[in-house]
Design an enzyme around this catalytic site. Structure first.
Site, PDB file in Angstrom:
ATOM      1  N   SER A  35      27.232  20.877  64.616  1.00 19.08           N
ATOM      2  CA  SER A  35      27.180  19.914  63.372  1.00 19.08           C
ATOM      3  C   SER A  35      27.393  18.377  64.139  1.00 19.08           C
ATOM      4  O   SER A  35      28.199  18.235  64.991  1.00 19.08           O
ATOM      5  CB  SER A  35      28.092  20.160  62.590  1.00 19.08           C
ATOM      6  N   HIS A  66      22.271  19.461  60.662  1.00 24.46           N
ATOM      7  CA  HIS A  66      21.747  20.455  61.700  1.00 24.46           C
ATOM      8  C   HIS A  66      20.261  20.333  61.610  1.00 24.46           C
ATOM      9  O   HIS A  66      19.679  20.491  60.392  1.00 24.46           O
ATOM     10  CB  HIS A  66      22.201  21.523  61.175  1.00 24.46           C
ATOM     11  N   HIS A  88      24.999  29.793  60.480  1.00 21.94           N
ATOM     12  CA  HIS A  88      26.382  29.871  60.026  1.00 21.94           C
ATOM     13  C   HIS A  88      26.728  31.218  58.951  1.00 21.94           C
ATOM     14  O   HIS A  88      25.815  31.405  58.225  1.00 21.94           O
ATOM     15  CB  HIS A  88      26.937  28.764  59.223  1.00 21.94           C
ATOM     16  N   TYR A  90      29.090  31.354  56.982  1.00 22.03           N
ATOM     17  CA  TYR A  90      29.158  30.549  55.516  1.00 22.03           C
ATOM     18  C   TYR A  90      28.156  30.326  54.850  1.00 22.03           C
ATOM     19  O   TYR A  90      28.193  30.264  53.493  1.00 22.03           O
ATOM     20  CB  TYR A  90      30.227  29.331  55.676  1.00 22.03           C
ATOM     21  N   GLU A  91      26.893  30.175  55.427  1.00 22.06           N
ATOM     22  CA  GLU A  91      25.532  29.952  54.582  1.00 22.06           C
ATOM     23  C   GLU A  91      25.195  31.205  54.051  1.00 22.06           C
ATOM     24  O   GLU A  91      24.348  31.371  53.221  1.00 22.06           O
ATOM     25  CB  GLU A  91      24.461  29.569  55.480  1.00 22.06           C
ATOM     26  N   ALA A 118      31.933  21.527  66.149  1.00 23.13           N
ATOM     27  CA  ALA A 118      32.811  20.902  65.625  1.00 23.13           C
ATOM     28  C   ALA A 118      34.066  21.429  65.147  1.00 23.13           C
ATOM     29  O   ALA A 118      33.724  22.584  64.780  1.00 23.13           O
ATOM     30  CB  ALA A 118      32.195  19.941  64.421  1.00 23.13           C
ATOM     31  N   MET A 216      34.271  26.996  62.078  1.00 24.24           N
ATOM     32  CA  MET A 216      33.707  27.915  61.444  1.00 24.24           C
ATOM     33  C   MET A 216      32.400  28.638  62.392  1.00 24.24           C
ATOM     34  O   MET A 216      31.487  29.100  61.654  1.00 24.24           O
ATOM     35  CB  MET A 216      33.000  27.412  60.040  1.00 24.24           C
ATOM     36  N   SER A 217      32.290  28.346  63.294  1.00 24.23           N
ATOM     37  CA  SER A 217      31.206  28.958  64.124  1.00 24.23           C
ATOM     38  C   SER A 217      31.358  29.163  65.602  1.00 24.23           C
ATOM     39  O   SER A 217      32.728  29.471  65.829  1.00 24.23           O
ATOM     40  CB  SER A 217      30.272  27.854  64.170  1.00 24.23           C
ATOM     41  N   ASN A 240      38.328  16.191  63.658  1.00 20.36           N
ATOM     42  CA  ASN A 240      39.384  15.435  62.548  1.00 20.36           C
ATOM     43  C   ASN A 240      40.569  16.381  63.143  1.00 20.36           C
ATOM     44  O   ASN A 240      40.421  17.278  63.699  1.00 20.36           O
ATOM     45  CB  ASN A 240      38.942  16.025  61.340  1.00 20.36           C
ATOM     46  N   HIS A 252      32.580  16.792  54.874  1.00 21.35           N
ATOM     47  CA  HIS A 252      31.776  17.213  55.938  1.00 21.35           C
ATOM     48  C   HIS A 252      31.106  16.027  56.643  1.00 21.35           C
ATOM     49  O   HIS A 252      30.795  15.813  57.639  1.00 21.35           O
ATOM     50  CB  HIS A 252      30.722  17.853  55.153  1.00 21.35           C
TER      51      HIS A 252
HETATM   52  N1  HPA Z   1      38.290  23.191  59.906  1.00 21.04           N
HETATM   53  C1  HPA Z   1      37.240  23.918  60.073  1.00 21.04           C
HETATM   54  N2  HPA Z   1      36.043  23.665  60.553  1.00 21.04           N
HETATM   55  C2  HPA Z   1      35.825  22.605  60.869  1.00 21.04           C
HETATM   56  C3  HPA Z   1      36.758  21.579  60.822  1.00 21.04           C
HETATM   57  C4  HPA Z   1      38.067  21.879  60.304  1.00 21.04           C
HETATM   58  O1  HPA Z   1      39.137  21.129  60.184  1.00 21.04           O
HETATM   59  N3  HPA Z   1      36.402  20.528  61.551  1.00 21.04           N
HETATM   60  C5  HPA Z   1      35.067  20.902  61.747  1.00 21.04           C
HETATM   61  N4  HPA Z   1      34.798  22.054  61.423  1.00 21.04           N
END
Ligand code: HPA
Length: 278
Positions: A35, A66, A88, A90-91, A118, A216-217, A240, A252
């Site tokens: 990402s 992406h 992903h 989650y998709e 990320a 998440m990846s 973050n 996001h």
């Molecule tokens: N949590 C999950 N996935 C992420 C985060 C997060 O804080 N930041 C970037 N991808």
């Protein structure tokens, strides 16, 4: 089910025809840019870019930030595969689809893969823009990409993961980054299914169990790449940082912006990784 799947074989055949064979630059190393990390693409001498949507059986990427394409070409005279974006869990994709890219890489001859993503920082020493070398992972996605996979003799896959993120390569990357003056953290990545970010209680739990960053990846691809015999390296960009006492809302868009600003350092690290000879 056997890995690589028939779908992966068809995609590999397509790429080979598209490139007119692999004689010029057989891809030995692959980099997956997660990402917002497209700008971290290492400088390539020449390449052909193939959108996911052109490859038979390859779903288009549905995630903002992406691009969804693969650059096949050369870096320092060596064949490389640089992938912008990934599929992903989650998709809504199943794990066979989530790991399609690494299966295809294996089929076209890739031996080493660098997976980036990320991630949110759980370790209080991390700041926004920190870069973390993945030393190990905790898979809390509730799924394993090798579930249902059989080895060629029909047995389930009991794969050793004690050195999944190859220690020798990771150690060399730590040395390389120190030599270049790049601060590289080393930690444990937790993988969650998403697409929600974590609740405050989940964040505290993930820290207590040993997580330094959460994403998440990356983890499904790392497992399948290791199963297929590839050397795996993982790097997370901390987009973050969570204040575990009082987590602030996250979007996001913020993740993408922070990823993009860390891209210059990441590009240097990727070049260093590509220069480490196998
Ligand atoms: N949590 C999950 N996935 C992420 C985060 C997060 O804080 N930041 C970037 N991808």
């Amino acid at each position: 089910m056997l890995l690589p799947t028939e779908e992966a074989r068809r995609a590999a055949g397509f790429l080979e025809r598209k490139m007119g064979g692999w004689e010029a630059f057989p891809p030995q190393a692959a980099v997956v840019l997660g990402s917002g990390l497209a700008e971290a693409c290492p400088p390539m001498e020449s390449f052909v870019e193939v959108p996911f949507s052109e490859i038979p059986g390859w779903p288009a990427s549905s995630v903002p930030g992406h691009r969804g394409s693969i650059r096949l070409g050369s870096f320092g005279g060596k064949g490389v595969w640089v992938q912008f974006g990934r599929l992903h869990y989650y998709e809504g994709h199943d794990m066979t689809t989530v790991t399609l890219a690494v299966q295809v890489m294996h089929l076209v001859g890739v031996r080493r893969v660098l997976l980036t993503n990320a991630a949110g920082g759980l370790n209080p020493l991390y700041v926004q823009g920190s870069i973390m070398l993945v030393r190990d992972h905790i898979n809390l996605m509730g799924e394993n990409p090798l579930r249902g996979v059989r080895d060629p003799s029909g047995r389930p896959v009991f794969l050793d993961l004690s050195d999944l993120y190859r220690r020798e390569t990771a150690d060399r990357l730590v040395q390389e980054s120190a030599a270049r003056g790049i601060e590289l953290h080393e930690g444990v990545l937790v993988a969650m299914a998403g697409p929600t970010y974590e609740t405050p209680a989940e964040l505290r739990f993930l820290r207590v169990v040993g997580g330094d960053a959460v994403s998440m990846s990356l983890v499904p691809e790392a497992i399948v790449a290791h199963y297929l015999g590839m050397e795996v390296t993982g790097i997370s960009v901390i987009t973050n940082v969570w204040d575990l006492r009082r987590p602030l809302p996250l979007s996001h868009a913020e993740v993408l912006e922070a990823a993009s600003s860390a891209s210059r350092l990441l590009r240097e690290l990727i070049s260093a990784w590509l220069e480490i000879s196998p």
